[in-house]
Design a protein around this motif. Structure first.
Motif, PDB file in Angstrom:
ATOM      1  N   TYR A   1      38.579  88.243  33.301  1.00  0.00           N
ATOM      2  CA  TYR A   1      39.449  88.148  34.478  1.00  0.00           C
ATOM      3  C   TYR A   1      39.311  89.383  35.300  1.00  0.00           C
ATOM      4  O   TYR A   1      39.068  90.443  34.931  1.00  0.00           O
TER       5      TYR A   1
ATOM      6  N   GLN B   1      44.014  86.364  37.394  1.00  0.00           N
ATOM      7  CA  GLN B   1      44.882  85.201  37.225  1.00  0.00           C
ATOM      8  C   GLN B   1      45.880  85.130  38.369  1.00  0.00           C
ATOM      9  O   GLN B   1      46.190  86.135  39.007  1.00  0.00           O
TER      10      GLN B   1
ATOM     11  N   GLY C   1      43.295  80.735  39.405  1.00  0.00           N
ATOM     12  CA  GLY C   1      42.731  81.784  38.558  1.00  0.00           C
ATOM     13  C   GLY C   1      41.224  81.842  38.742  1.00  0.00           C
ATOM     14  O   GLY C   1      40.556  80.823  38.798  1.00  0.00           O
TER      15      GLY C   1
ATOM     16  N   THR D   1      44.828  80.167  35.903  1.00  0.00           N
ATOM     17  CA  THR D   1      43.995  80.843  34.900  1.00  0.00           C
ATOM     18  C   THR D   1      42.522  80.705  35.271  1.00  0.00           C
ATOM     19  O   THR D   1      42.070  81.319  36.207  1.00  0.00           O
TER      20      THR D   1
END
Length: 131
Positions: A131, A96, A119, A31
């Motif tokens: 992200y 991720q 991540g 993550t």
């Protein structure tokens, strides 16, 4: 004369490849392990048997970096201590479960290929992490 003679010799047989431990990033959860697009990675070889380390970012799962001839000076980590290696990756994209692959070699010819899920969470507009 000599009645008996005993000779002792210790022999070490290394039956497995070198091990690796990712030191930085300290977590590899897949993550928000990294929050910058350029990152200096640090990896250790706890048993101290590795004499070379190579690295790959988002290598396809079916790729074999050794058999496919992907090892070169451009993806060779710098040895900074007997058991420690460093390398920097630039232009990381947010996402991720990105894949870091480490390839370690020993003088014996033993090879270990290890994968880590990393991540990358980058700041978007207004500093919001995305992200």
């Amino acid at each position: 004369g000599i009645v008996g003679n005993t000779i002792r010799k210790v022999v070490y047989v290394d039956r497995r490849g070198p091990d690796s431990q990712l030191v930085f990033p300290a977590t590899h959860t897949g993550t928000s392990d990294i929050t910058t697009s350029a990152y200096g990675f640090v990896a250790d070889n706890p048993d101290g048997t590795a004499n070379a380390m190579h690295y790959f970012w988002n290598l396809p799962p079916d790729a074999d970096p050794v058999a496919d001839g992907l090892l070169n000076d451009g993806n060779k980590a710098s040895r900074v201590d007997r058991k420690r290696w460093r390398f920097t990756l630039d232009n990381l994209q947010g996402g991720q479960n990105q894949r870091l692959t480490l390839v370690l070699f020993e003088e014996t010819g033993n090879v270990t290929v290890e994968h880590f899920s990393i991540g990358v969470q980058l700041a978007g507009p207004n500093g919001v992490l995305m992200y």
